[in-house]
Design a protein around this motif. Sequence first.
Motif, PDB file in Angstrom:
ATOM      1  N   ALA A 123      -7.109   0.101   8.192  1.00 20.64           N
ATOM      2  CA  ALA A 123      -5.957   0.875   7.706  1.00 20.64           C
ATOM      3  C   ALA A 123      -4.664   0.135   8.028  1.00 20.64           C
ATOM      4  O   ALA A 123      -3.751   0.054   7.193  1.00 20.64           O
TER       5      ALA A 123
ATOM      6  N   VAL B  16      -3.395   1.636  -8.612  1.00 18.77           N
ATOM      7  CA  VAL B  16      -2.684   2.076  -9.809  1.00 18.77           C
ATOM      8  C   VAL B  16      -3.671   2.461 -10.909  1.00 18.77           C
ATOM      9  O   VAL B  16      -3.532   3.500 -11.556  1.00 18.77           O
TER      10      VAL B  16
ATOM     11  N   PHE C 106       0.792  -1.222   0.000  1.00 15.94           N
ATOM     12  CA  PHE C 106       0.000   0.000   0.000  1.00 15.94           C
ATOM     13  C   PHE C 106       0.832   1.283   0.000  1.00 15.94           C
ATOM     14  O   PHE C 106       1.793   1.414   0.757  1.00 15.94           O
ATOM     15  N   HIS C 107       0.426   2.199  -0.831  1.00 13.07           N
ATOM     16  CA  HIS C 107       0.974   3.551  -0.835  1.00 13.07           C
ATOM     17  C   HIS C 107      -0.178   4.541  -0.934  1.00 13.07           C
ATOM     18  O   HIS C 107      -1.150   4.290  -1.637  1.00 13.07           O
ATOM     19  N   TYR C 108      -0.035   5.650  -0.256  1.00 10.39           N
ATOM     20  CA  TYR C 108      -1.032   6.701  -0.377  1.00 10.39           C
ATOM     21  C   TYR C 108      -0.963   7.280  -1.793  1.00 10.39           C
ATOM     22  O   TYR C 108       0.098   7.233  -2.435  1.00 10.39           O
ATOM     23  N   PRO C 109      -2.095   7.829  -2.265  1.00 10.59           N
ATOM     24  CA  PRO C 109      -2.146   8.328  -3.650  1.00 10.59           C
ATOM     25  C   PRO C 109      -0.991   9.266  -3.999  1.00 10.59           C
ATOM     26  O   PRO C 109      -0.351   9.095  -5.040  1.00 10.59           O
TER      27      PRO C 109
ATOM     28  N   TYR D  67       6.793   6.682  -9.283  1.00 15.13           N
ATOM     29  CA  TYR D  67       7.089   6.280 -10.655  1.00 15.13           C
ATOM     30  C   TYR D  67       6.579   7.397 -11.551  1.00 15.13           C
ATOM     31  O   TYR D  67       5.657   8.118 -11.178  1.00 15.13           O
TER      32      TYR D  67
ATOM     33  N   MET E 179      -4.094  -2.798   5.715  1.00 12.36           N
ATOM     34  CA  MET E 179      -3.603  -2.390   4.393  1.00 12.36           C
ATOM     35  C   MET E 179      -2.148  -1.975   4.466  1.00 12.36           C
ATOM     36  O   MET E 179      -1.376  -2.234   3.549  1.00 12.36           O
ATOM     37  N   GLU E 180      -1.771  -1.323   5.559  1.00 11.27           N
ATOM     38  CA  GLU E 180      -0.374  -0.912   5.669  1.00 11.27           C
ATOM     39  C   GLU E 180       0.549  -2.112   5.830  1.00 11.27           C
ATOM     40  O   GLU E 180       1.616  -2.158   5.232  1.00 11.27           O
TER      41      GLU E 180
ATOM     42  N   LEU F 178       2.175   7.268  -4.347  1.00  7.77           N
ATOM     43  CA  LEU F 178       2.188   6.426  -5.538  1.00  7.77           C
ATOM     44  C   LEU F 178       2.445   7.256  -6.795  1.00  7.77           C
ATOM     45  O   LEU F 178       3.145   6.817  -7.721  1.00  7.77           O
ATOM     46  N   LEU F 179       1.882   8.462  -6.808  1.00  7.07           N
ATOM     47  CA  LEU F 179       2.115   9.349  -7.947  1.00  7.07           C
ATOM     48  C   LEU F 179       3.594   9.709  -8.064  1.00  7.07           C
ATOM     49  O   LEU F 179       4.087   9.981  -9.163  1.00  7.07           O
TER      50      LEU F 179
ATOM     51  N   TYR G 266       2.188  -2.594  -7.423  1.00  8.20           N
ATOM     52  CA  TYR G 266       1.296  -1.831  -6.551  1.00  8.20           C
ATOM     53  C   TYR G 266      -0.159  -2.301  -6.628  1.00  8.20           C
ATOM     54  O   TYR G 266      -1.027  -1.712  -5.987  1.00  8.20           O
ATOM     55  N   ALA G 267      -0.405  -3.312  -7.415  1.00 12.67           N
ATOM     56  CA  ALA G 267      -1.784  -3.791  -7.558  1.00 12.67           C
ATOM     57  C   ALA G 267      -2.194  -4.605  -6.330  1.00 12.67           C
ATOM     58  O   ALA G 267      -1.348  -5.141  -5.616  1.00 12.67           O
ATOM     59  N   ILE G 268      -3.494  -4.667  -6.104  1.00 12.78           N
ATOM     60  CA  ILE G 268      -4.029  -5.585  -5.089  1.00 12.78           C
ATOM     61  C   ILE G 268      -3.999  -6.998  -5.673  1.00 12.78           C
ATOM     62  O   ILE G 268      -4.414  -7.184  -6.817  1.00 12.78           O
TER      63      ILE G 268
ATOM     64  N   TYR H 200      -9.945   3.614  -4.843  1.00 13.11           N
ATOM     65  CA  TYR H 200      -8.492   3.560  -4.816  1.00 13.11           C
ATOM     66  C   TYR H 200      -8.033   2.351  -4.009  1.00 13.11           C
ATOM     67  O   TYR H 200      -7.034   1.712  -4.326  1.00 13.11           O
TER      68      TYR H 200
ATOM     69  N   HIS I 221      -8.423   5.943   5.397  1.00 12.70           N
ATOM     70  CA  HIS I 221      -7.168   6.584   5.776  1.00 12.70           C
ATOM     71  C   HIS I 221      -6.438   7.242   4.617  1.00 12.70           C
ATOM     72  O   HIS I 221      -5.315   7.651   4.753  1.00 12.70           O
TER      73      HIS I 221
END
Lengths: 507, 507
Positions: free
Chosen positions: A457, B134, A57-60, A67, A460-461, A63-64, A91-93, B129, B354
């Motif tokens: 949360a 991604v 997991f990365h926050y939006p 890369y 996910m982390e 993630l932006l 980064y996909a689920i 999200y 979160h």
Amino acid sequence: FFFLRSTDMNFYISPFPDLLPTCNGEITTMSFLQDVVDILLQYVVKSFDRSTKVIDFHYPNELLQEYNWELADQPQTLEEILLNCRTTLKYAIKTGHPRYFNQLSTGLDMVGLAADWLTSAANTNMFTYEIAPVFVLLEYVTLRKMREMVGWPGGCGDGIFSPGGAISNMYAMLIARFKMFPEVKEKGMAAIPRLVAFTSEHSHFSVKKGAAALGIGTDSVILIRCDERGKMIPSDLERRIVEAKQKGFVPFLVSATAGTTVYGAFDPLIAIADICKKYKIWMHVDGAWGGGLLMSRKHKWKLNGIERANSVTWNPHKMMGVPLQCSALLVREEGLMQSCNQMHASYLFQQDKHYDLSYDTGDKALQCGRHVDVFKLWLMWRAKGTTGFEAQIDKCLELAEYLYNKIKNREGYEMVFDGKPQHTNVCFWYIPPSLRGMEDSEERTSRLMKVAPVIKARMMEYGTTMVSYQPLGDKVNFFRMVISNPAATHQDIDFLIDEIERLGQDL
Amino acid sequence: FFFLRSTDMNFYISPFPDLLPTCNGEITTMSFLQDVVDILLQYVVKSFDRSTKVIDFHYPNELLQEYNWELADQPQTLEEILLNCRTTLKYAIKTGHPRYFNQLSTGLDMVGLAADWLTSAANTNMFTYEIAPVFVLLEYVTLRKMREMVGWPGGCGDGIFSPGGAISNMYAMLIARFKMFPEVKEKGMAAIPRLVAFTSEHSHFSVKKGAAALGIGTDSVILIRCDERGKMIPSDLERRIVEAKQKGFVPFLVSATAGTTVYGAFDPLIAIADICKKYKIWMHVDGAWGGGLLMSRKHKWKLNGIERANSVTWNPHKMMGVPLQCSALLVREEGLMQSCNQMHASYLFQQDKHYDLSYDTGDKALQCGRHVDVFKLWLMWRAKGTTGFEAQIDKCLELAEYLYNKIKNREGYEMVFDGKPQHTNVCFWYIPPSLRGMEDSEERTSRLMKVAPVIKARMMEYGTTMVSYQPLGDKVNFFRMVISNPAATHQDIDFLIDEIERLGQDL
């Protein structure tokens, strides 16, 4: 990058002169696609590996920045394209992961995946037999089989695969309205009386969304009360129908739910069918989630009465594990969809073609182009047989019961409703040690409300598992566990409970 | 077939004990998926081979008998599954074949195919999200880029990828209505004045289909006259708007077309924008087919004025060759889609998550689950760059001009309209020798009407090429050639002409 500008009769401008359709592009193409497949196979195998994370997991905003995702004027190399693929998957689920329980659609079926790959390579649309001969026939065969399982004699009727349950439900509303007032197609809602639809307070929001879109208005969707298990109360339905009629409104649709989103409740379809018959109202069953139980001899009684419905939504991409998307709308009366939606576009549905035009199904759809969603379901059905689906579904229900039995009397858990789950939905609060024994109070409620979001949360982390939570009515945030993932086992259920406790004990 | 009934804690019931997620299923899974990929790669390579047929045509009743397509209780073996795949592809249309010109969507892009395969393996939905980090970001990046190309400052605005152009157009109508009368969402059409929409007589049928669905009614879609090239006549638009207002109707939408289905005509967007501004009407541009020309510095002038639209439909699965489906609706005003469609379903769009919730885009859609359509476009864009798309599109337009120049004065051909094609649509009649020199008469018309269908039927039976035909207004069946297939070359155009003459000379 060689930008080809040639006057050669057969020139083809491509940023990749080596990929097909460029002359002699076979070797590079095969090797490029094989490289992609190798990346995908690795990902698939990892998806099922419990030692990998469900999500990195990365926050939006992170993630932006991780890369460069931007689109540019200039092409990238094939090597860079492969890197894009690897990064995207990083980064996909992992929706096939045995501990991914977050949605009604989970799991990754290998035959379904293969079928979807074939669908991509075939790259066609569903509107005519002319351009999708096999797929159109398979849709015909598969919808007939599904109607048989609903219980309509000989599998007669109509239907279509649509882009998701919300659209399937919207189709049902559209067709029900047309059946009662066909003039609405030309004249619009202005020409007909004020309509009202009925659905339970636990039903899916798409019923209201459909009413808003179709110009009926959300106020005209009357929400019927549910019992403590989330099932529509038939007497309340009848009362509200009578009330609406007294006000001069015209009841045109009851949308019953077979498998509600949160509780997994099955509305009492027989009682609802009786009421629909008495008041001559179109009966729709939203079985997006619960429809899969029709495959199970052990569980299909929960949908008794569905054979009396006028239309049924059934999403094989949920309980049957078909890759996204695969949603069917089934309609008992043949020809109605066609009359309702056809526009006779002569440039698409020519009437003087050389084959049987009844296979040109495009004009009964709201869509023009329509993605081929049937093949993955068809191929999986061939691979598993009905008995294979049955075993898979029975197993998920058995796991839900296992979870229920495990936590119903366990310290630190409260069930949202009593009794064995009817579907795989198990709804519960985890009560952290600090809240145990605390009296029901505003403070407890406001603290309990925050428990599930924080645990989620943290899940996910850590990336260890994912399960959904939500409030409902006056009930504060609770976990809704659902099991549609054939990869899940008893140990994964045990893991989930341990993980909730590990992540929530300090709250 | 070993039907596992075990009490083992980790048992998994599968008709294929060897495939994942079964324990130790990796080897069989890899080998099965690799077998499928080998079949697909072979198919892909054959698709581009001019010596293979575009289609191995069978009539529906024949195809039903060629193979047992039925669904059964019992599972099939993996070998049989592979046979199903081979058989399905045997009868499929090779939509990537250089001589397949039948639809606006043709061709098979190798990077697009790879991206679609990855999308299948990732198997997720677009609503949050949380479950598609991604893909949600890539949708954001890609839509912004598309809005930039439309000409909205900084790429600002809103949008969504929807399941096809018809649904995108329906969204536009829905949002335009909501913008003018937000109360329609709750109160329905009964609470607002009678609306009227305007579109040209050559526009796509989805405008009417949308009006029927949304409760506006097809009678409230006023068809504006076109000039001989199929372009909307602005003075007729203005006249009809004034007329409608005089009758007390409320004009709420003009749907201009950038690239009509049959003629490939571009409506005069600047003049239409002036009229929309004058009468305060939502301007939608259906650029499903023509939107791709925005990628071309040489051709984008044809869409001048599109930057003044309130919404735009643009299907990258057409002129840009992205695999099906990939359709974008772009909206200039941010937030409107969300207000129009949101239902605040707390079980899906929790407000206490979160991360930044603005990336949870699901509630602005009509769909609940939404297929990931963006990745194939994004990856192709990375691979080609804007300049690669430009080259591909310029090449298709150049081929259309080549065809036009070749047949405009050729014996046995009549153009449906004069002048160079604006898009890749070239519309023409083939006049068989027996009709040449015959005076315009009922007999000639009725014989000419049958020419294209017979030639088309023969094309399909030989499997050599496919091109579409249709009547339009008072014009009897004519061929509509379109070129969106990057594999096509001048020789393929020559082939098409030779083939029409070979198959039609005896008529």
